[in-house]
Motif scaffolding. Structure first.
Motif, PDB file in Angstrom:
ATOM      1  N   ALA A   1       0.133  21.564  20.411  1.00 26.51           N
ATOM      2  CA  ALA A   1       1.269  20.471  20.953  1.00 26.51           C
ATOM      3  C   ALA A   1       1.851  20.052  19.901  1.00 26.51           C
ATOM      4  N   VAL A   2       3.275  19.495  19.988  1.00 22.49           N
ATOM      5  CA  VAL A   2       4.484  19.906  19.102  1.00 22.49           C
ATOM      6  C   VAL A   2       4.485  18.000  19.131  1.00 22.49           C
ATOM      7  N   PRO A   3       4.115  17.217  18.256  1.00 25.23           N
ATOM      8  CA  PRO A   3       5.121  15.017  18.258  1.00 25.23           C
ATOM      9  C   PRO A   3       6.119  15.202  18.109  1.00 25.23           C
ATOM     10  N   THR A   4       7.164  13.994  19.181  1.00 25.87           N
ATOM     11  CA  THR A   4       8.173  14.124  18.378  1.00 25.87           C
ATOM     12  C   THR A   4       8.496  12.884  17.767  1.00 25.87           C
ATOM     13  N   THR A   5       7.371  11.141  17.859  1.00 27.89           N
ATOM     14  CA  THR A   5       7.142  10.549  17.775  1.00 27.89           C
ATOM     15  C   THR A   5       5.820  10.552  17.029  1.00 27.89           C
ATOM     16  N   ALA A   6       5.803   9.785  15.275  1.00 33.04           N
ATOM     17  CA  ALA A   6       4.883   9.052  14.813  1.00 33.04           C
ATOM     18  C   ALA A   6       4.104   7.564  15.550  1.00 33.04           C
ATOM     19  N   GLY A   7       3.318   8.519  16.136  1.00 32.12           N
ATOM     20  CA  GLY A   7       2.602   6.717  16.958  1.00 32.12           C
ATOM     21  C   GLY A   7       1.024   6.373  17.877  1.00 32.12           C
ATOM     22  N   THR A   8       1.401   7.756  18.996  1.00 37.76           N
ATOM     23  CA  THR A   8       0.383   7.932  19.769  1.00 37.76           C
ATOM     24  C   THR A   8      -0.832   8.353  19.237  1.00 37.76           C
ATOM     25  N   GLY A   9      -0.764   9.866  18.326  1.00 31.20           N
ATOM     26  CA  GLY A   9      -1.872  10.767  17.964  1.00 31.20           C
ATOM     27  C   GLY A   9      -2.619  10.945  18.842  1.00 31.20           C
ATOM     28  N   SER A  10      -2.114  10.882  20.379  1.00 31.51           N
ATOM     29  CA  SER A  10      -1.765  12.188  21.396  1.00 31.51           C
ATOM     30  C   SER A  10      -2.335  14.236  21.154  1.00 31.51           C
ATOM     31  N   GLU A  11      -1.533  14.490  20.010  1.00 32.47           N
ATOM     32  CA  GLU A  11      -2.026  15.783  19.488  1.00 32.47           C
ATOM     33  C   GLU A  11      -3.218  16.404  19.314  1.00 32.47           C
ATOM     34  N   VAL A  12      -3.890  15.059  18.957  1.00 37.02           N
ATOM     35  CA  VAL A  12      -4.785  15.393  18.216  1.00 37.02           C
ATOM     36  C   VAL A  12      -6.366  14.717  18.886  1.00 37.02           C
ATOM     37  N   GLY A  13      -6.050  14.257  20.384  1.00 36.35           N
ATOM     38  CA  GLY A  13      -6.628  13.725  21.380  1.00 36.35           C
ATOM     39  C   GLY A  13      -7.092  14.312  22.452  1.00 36.35           C
ATOM     40  N   ARG A  14      -8.616  13.834  23.113  1.00 40.75           N
ATOM     41  CA  ARG A  14      -9.433  14.705  23.799  1.00 40.75           C
ATOM     42  C   ARG A  14      -9.519  14.792  25.221  1.00 40.75           C
ATOM     43  N   ALA A  15      -8.444  13.306  25.422  1.00 43.44           N
ATOM     44  CA  ALA A  15      -7.456  12.592  26.733  1.00 43.44           C
ATOM     45  C   ALA A  15      -6.513  12.587  26.983  1.00 43.44           C
ATOM     46  N   SER A  16      -6.380  12.253  28.540  1.00 47.94           N
ATOM     47  CA  SER A  16      -4.590  11.901  28.483  1.00 47.94           C
ATOM     48  C   SER A  16      -4.767  10.351  29.312  1.00 47.94           C
ATOM     49  N   VAL A  17      -3.694   9.385  29.221  1.00 42.27           N
ATOM     50  CA  VAL A  17      -3.483   8.004  29.568  1.00 42.27           C
ATOM     51  C   VAL A  17      -2.771   8.359  30.816  1.00 42.27           C
ATOM     52  N   ILE A  18      -2.933   8.100  32.197  1.00 39.77           N
ATOM     53  CA  ILE A  18      -1.758   8.721  33.346  1.00 39.77           C
ATOM     54  C   ILE A  18      -2.919   7.608  34.521  1.00 39.77           C
ATOM     55  N   THR A  19      -0.471   6.807  34.172  1.00 39.08           N
ATOM     56  CA  THR A  19      -1.785   5.574  35.713  1.00 39.08           C
ATOM     57  C   THR A  19      -1.153   6.323  36.629  1.00 39.08           C
ATOM     58  N   ASP A  20      -2.303   5.726  37.547  1.00 37.28           N
ATOM     59  CA  ASP A  20      -2.143   6.125  39.084  1.00 37.28           C
ATOM     60  C   ASP A  20      -1.705   5.276  39.549  1.00 37.28           C
ATOM     61  N   THR A  21      -1.272   5.932  40.343  1.00 37.04           N
ATOM     62  CA  THR A  21      -0.172   5.188  41.244  1.00 37.04           C
ATOM     63  C   THR A  21      -0.509   4.576  42.885  1.00 37.04           C
ATOM     64  N   ASP A  22      -0.786   5.307  43.402  1.00 34.93           N
ATOM     65  CA  ASP A  22      -1.829   5.654  44.818  1.00 34.93           C
ATOM     66  C   ASP A  22      -1.615   4.013  45.231  1.00 34.93           C
ATOM     67  N   GLY A  23      -2.667   3.140  43.807  1.00 31.00           N
ATOM     68  CA  GLY A  23      -3.648   2.113  44.727  1.00 31.00           C
ATOM     69  C   GLY A  23      -2.273   0.917  44.762  1.00 31.00           C
ATOM     70  N   PRO A  24      -3.571  -0.088  45.594  1.00 26.18           N
ATOM     71  CA  PRO A  24      -2.100  -1.616  45.778  1.00 26.18           C
ATOM     72  C   PRO A  24      -1.377  -2.190  44.297  1.00 26.18           C
ATOM     73  N   HIS A  25      -2.118  -1.716  43.295  1.00 29.32           N
ATOM     74  CA  HIS A  25      -1.703  -2.210  41.879  1.00 29.32           C
ATOM     75  C   HIS A  25      -2.113  -0.958  41.268  1.00 29.32           C
ATOM     76  N   HIS A  26      -1.143  -0.486  40.097  1.00 33.63           N
ATOM     77  CA  HIS A  26      -1.175   0.277  39.923  1.00 33.63           C
ATOM     78  C   HIS A  26      -2.288  -0.053  38.003  1.00 33.63           C
ATOM     79  N   ILE A  27      -2.494   1.249  38.395  1.00 35.22           N
ATOM     80  CA  ILE A  27      -3.734   1.471  37.028  1.00 35.22           C
ATOM     81  C   ILE A  27      -3.925   2.448  36.062  1.00 35.22           C
ATOM     82  N   LYS A  28      -4.150   2.102  34.196  1.00 31.51           N
ATOM     83  CA  LYS A  28      -4.303   3.336  34.048  1.00 31.51           C
ATOM     84  C   LYS A  28      -5.073   3.998  33.682  1.00 31.51           C
ATOM     85  N   ARG A  29      -5.509   4.789  34.011  1.00 28.89           N
ATOM     86  CA  ARG A  29      -7.196   5.690  33.771  1.00 28.89           C
ATOM     87  C   ARG A  29      -7.031   6.699  32.803  1.00 28.89           C
TER      88      ARG A  29
END
Length: 389
Positions: free
Chosen positions: A141-169
């Motif tokens: 991982a090579v972050p180019t912003t200093a914010g989310t810290g996703s580079e040291v995380g065990r999860a990802s936040v992904i938006t599910d657009t398949d249903g009637p309402h978009h949901i972040k999972r």
């Protein structure tokens, strides 16, 4: 102080100006032979991406770029990336960019070779055990912003657009944690002030919500406190002078500290921000920055003593809850962060839906006070109207 170092917590981390030049060798150590660098369209044509690819090629690796990742990555982005990875026969991933690119890249590396769908790995119960970890690809991982810290995380936040309402999972697996992280402040020098501010306050929100979460994790609590201090001391400098290498380095570190510390939990800021990001596709860090004082006030009865202790550590002139809140409000004003959600085009039309989504969001479990649907709707309404009560 020499700001070059190698750490092994929570994963292998190399920090320092120019450390991107280690990218190819770090990939080789992980037995990669054909690397897919995953980023967003805005970065894909920049010299930093070309430089990263060149370092991989110099190390004897084949390398290509996948850049079809949007600001709030969707399940379709992940599926398209997995198809591209499999078609090209890649055996390793470089996650390159801001939190969206890093989250998408980690999810692609996890799911590309699996027989199960992406949503099967949502962070519910023991879903992660359904993933065949032997099929997961290694990630640098090579972050180019200093914010989310996703580079040291065990999860990802992904938006599910398949249903009637978009949901972040939240997609989770312990082995989604990248095997190596390169924190090179040079990659953040071109960030404009408003993005530096929004991502920096995202790092603050991670450290702050982790510090206030009600769960037992003293190590994470200690990391959060120092992460907050680094934001206090260096974010204004990074916004004022984007060429300040020391400030850029320390903010990258504060970001990794935030994502390390929120193993302790997040809270209402993120519960609402996830909901708003899914519905309106707004910048996650900016949403957290706007929501911050409203969520602090809502939790005041439970966190006041804790915030007072934090204020003393930060050496605020007024070492109290009110003094801390005043510092947050002043910092936001200094960084040109809007005071209300209305200022970024969000109104009250979806207040009931946002309340329901926020109460169900995984981050809500870490809020110091468990809030109902209706209470989240009221909190959201306060942030729209600017009612800090």
């Amino acid at each position: 102080m020499d700001l070059h170092a190698s750490w092994n917590f929570p994963t292998a981390i190399t920090v320092g100006e120019g450390c991107l030049d280690q990218l190819g060798e770090r990939c080789k150590v992980l037995n990669m032979t054909k690397v897919l660098l995953i980023t967003d369209p805005g970065l894909s044509g920049l010299s930093m991406v070309k430089e990263a690819i060149a370092y991989c090629i110099e190390a004897g690796l084949e390398a290509d770029v996948f850049a079809d990742i949007q600001g709030n990555p969707t399940g379709n982005n992940v599926r398209d990336g997995a198809l591209f990875l499999n078609a090209g026969g890649f055996d390793g991933v470089v996650a390159f960019g801001g939190g969206s690119s890093l989250d998408a890249a980690k999810a692609i590396a996890m799911i590309a070779k699996q027989a199960i769908s992406l949503w099967t790995a949502e962070d519910i119960g023991s879903n992660w055990t359904l993933v065949d970890e032997s099929l997961m690809l290694p990630v640098v991982a090579v972050p180019t912003t200093a914010g989310t810290g996703s580079e040291v995380g065990r999860a990802s936040v992904i938006t599910d657009t398949d249903g009637p309402h978009h949901i972040k999972r939240i997609i989770f697996h312990p082995n989604m944690l990248p095997a190596h992280v390169l924190l090179d402040p040079i990659l953040t020098l071109s960030l404009p002030p408003h993005i530096t501010a929004a991502t920096g306050l995202d790092a603050l929100s991670h450290n702050l919500e982790a510090y206030c979460a009600p769960f037992y994790h003293p190590m994470a609590e200690g990391i959060a406190i120092e992460g907050i201090r680094l934001v206090k001391d260096f974010l204004p400098r990074a916004v004022t002078n984007g060429e300040d290498i020391e400030a850029r380095t320390q903010m990258l570190v504060a970001s990794t500290m935030g994502a390390t510390s929120f193993q302790r939990g997040l809270g209402g800021m993120h519960a609402i921000a996830h909901s708003l990001g899914a519905l309106y596709n707004k910048h996650h860090g900016l949403l957290n920055a706007i929501l911050m004082p409203y969520v602090l006030m809502r939790n005041r009865s439970v966190i006041e003593e804790r915030i007072t202790r934090l204020s003393r550590y930060l050496e605020l002139d007024d070492a109290s809850f009110d003094g801390f809140l005043s510092w947050v409000l002043t910092l936001r004003e200094q960084l040109n962060i809007p005071h209300t959600l209305a200022e970024i085009g969000i109104n009250l039309d979806d207040a009931v839906l946002i309340g329901k989504m926020s109460a169900k969001d995984a981050a809500s479990a870490g809020n110091p006070i468990i809030l109902t649907d209706a209470e989240y709707s009221l909190l959201f309404s306060d942030a729209v109207k600017g009612q800090l009560k």
